[in-house]
Design an enzyme around this catalytic site. Sequence first.
Site, short mmCIF file in Angstrom:
data_model
loop_
_atom_site.label_atom_id
_atom_site.label_comp_id
_atom_site.label_asym_id
_atom_site.label_seq_id
_atom_site.Cartn_x
_atom_site.Cartn_y
_atom_site.Cartn_z
N ASP A 169 0.82 -1.03 0.00
CA ASP A 169 -0.11 -0.05 -0.13
C ASP A 169 0.83 1.10 0.15
O ASP A 169 2.08 1.19 0.37
CB ASP A 169 -0.93 -0.04 1.14
CG ASP A 169 -2.16 0.90 0.77
OD1 ASP A 169 -3.36 0.20 0.88
OD2 ASP A 169 -2.00 2.08 0.90
N ASP A 183 4.75 3.16 -3.86
CA ASP A 183 3.55 3.51 -4.72
C ASP A 183 3.59 2.91 -5.99
O ASP A 183 4.77 2.95 -6.85
CB ASP A 183 3.94 5.05 -5.03
CG ASP A 183 3.01 5.82 -6.10
OD1 ASP A 183 1.98 4.88 -6.58
OD2 ASP A 183 2.97 6.85 -6.47
N ILE A 184 2.84 1.85 -6.44
CA ILE A 184 3.06 1.00 -7.42
C ILE A 184 2.74 1.88 -8.70
O ILE A 184 2.71 1.17 -9.88
CB ILE A 184 2.05 -0.12 -7.54
CG1 ILE A 184 0.74 -0.03 -6.75
CG2 ILE A 184 3.08 -1.30 -6.48
CD1 ILE A 184 -0.04 0.28 -7.81
N ASN A 231 -5.06 -4.74 -7.47
CA ASN A 231 -6.30 -4.25 -6.65
C ASN A 231 -6.11 -2.83 -6.41
O ASN A 231 -7.19 -2.17 -6.29
CB ASN A 231 -6.38 -4.93 -5.47
CG ASN A 231 -7.34 -4.29 -4.55
OD1 ASN A 231 -8.52 -4.51 -4.85
ND2 ASN A 231 -6.86 -3.59 -3.40
N TYR A 277 -12.38 7.34 -14.14
CA TYR A 277 -12.44 6.08 -13.69
C TYR A 277 -12.78 4.97 -14.61
O TYR A 277 -12.18 3.89 -14.76
CB TYR A 277 -13.25 6.16 -12.42
CG TYR A 277 -13.33 4.79 -11.81
CD1 TYR A 277 -12.58 4.53 -10.42
CD2 TYR A 277 -14.54 3.92 -11.81
CE1 TYR A 277 -12.32 3.45 -9.75
CE2 TYR A 277 -14.61 2.74 -11.07
CZ TYR A 277 -13.54 2.49 -10.05
OH TYR A 277 -13.64 1.51 -9.30
N LYS A 311 -10.65 1.66 -16.12
CA LYS A 311 -11.13 0.48 -16.01
C LYS A 311 -11.34 -0.30 -17.17
O LYS A 311 -11.24 -1.47 -17.49
CB LYS A 311 -12.31 0.16 -15.09
CG LYS A 311 -12.08 0.64 -13.62
CD LYS A 311 -11.00 0.09 -12.92
CE LYS A 311 -10.98 0.47 -11.39
NZ LYS A 311 -9.80 -0.37 -10.55
#
Length: 249
Positions: A37, A63-64, A90, A154, A158
């Site tokens: 996270d 921070d991915i 996720n 968003y 997605k």
Amino acid sequence: MRGFEGRVAIVTGSGQGIGAAIAQRLAQGGARVVLNDVVAERVAEACSKLGEQGYQAGYVASDIATTKGAQELVEYAKKTYGQVDILVNNAGIAKDRYLVKMSDEEWESVIRVNLSAQFLTCRAAARAMMERQYGRIINIASRAWLGGPGQANYSASKGGVVSLTRTLALELGKFQITTNAIAPGLIDTPLYRQLKPEVQERLAKTVPVQRVGTPAEVADAVAFFADDDAGYLNGQVLYVCGGRSVGSY
Ligand SMILES: NC(=O)c1ccc[n+]([C@@H]2O[C@H](COP(=O)([O-])OP(=O)(O)OC[C@H]3O[C@@H](n4cnc5c(N)ncnc54)[C@H](O)[C@@H]3O)[C@@H](O)[C@H]2O)c1
């Protein structure tokens, strides 16, 4: 319960909400889990909760949505547990606003965290999975990829996750790495609770089963794709939305 004994799983954004439930579900099935996270205290706490239950878990606070953060996460898993078998992408954010009012920052940050980060972690993990000719990649999309007012950023992010998933299914299948997506509907998490209570109530009534879902219900769907026996499921999108993808009730 399906088993993940001997498997190593990475779950991004697993300090709370759906990610924490996925980490818990995979650990219960026997996987060694690497949590992640961007909020360090949050992920440290989620990890120690798994440890207290006797599960093997470690974490990387990164921070991915940065190349460095994504690589650090995969390297930690390889160094600590020797391999990466399951990657669950996720981590996600929402910054809803109608198109004409949406700022460049609201557009770019949502695309970066929800979509670009999944590219970065998939690329880093796929290299590790290819070495062992095995992998299960599960990308968390959203029912909102079908479109949603006030969600240009968003929804587009997605939709990109679905396209990324389908493409990786084609590219990585020959290495026995499967890539699938989950499209949750309304799920009761801190992200969902950002909405005003009256909006939450109105939205819940649009779900055919007349309620919001739980993080554990999404985690069960992830476990389905993550299973050893799921090797012939590839490039699919599974809706966990109480039937809302079919239409509002
Ligand atoms: N809750 C819902 O109704 C719902 C519905 C459909 C899809 N989803 C998706 O499910 C996923 C999880 O959602 P949630 O409701 O549990 O959200 P949440 O906000 O409760 O948890 C998301 C976690 O991701 C972390 N995170 C955010 N950016 C990060 C980054 N750059 N690097 C690492 N960690 C980061 C956050 O700190 C947070 O702990 C998201 O991808 C979201 O889009 C949620």
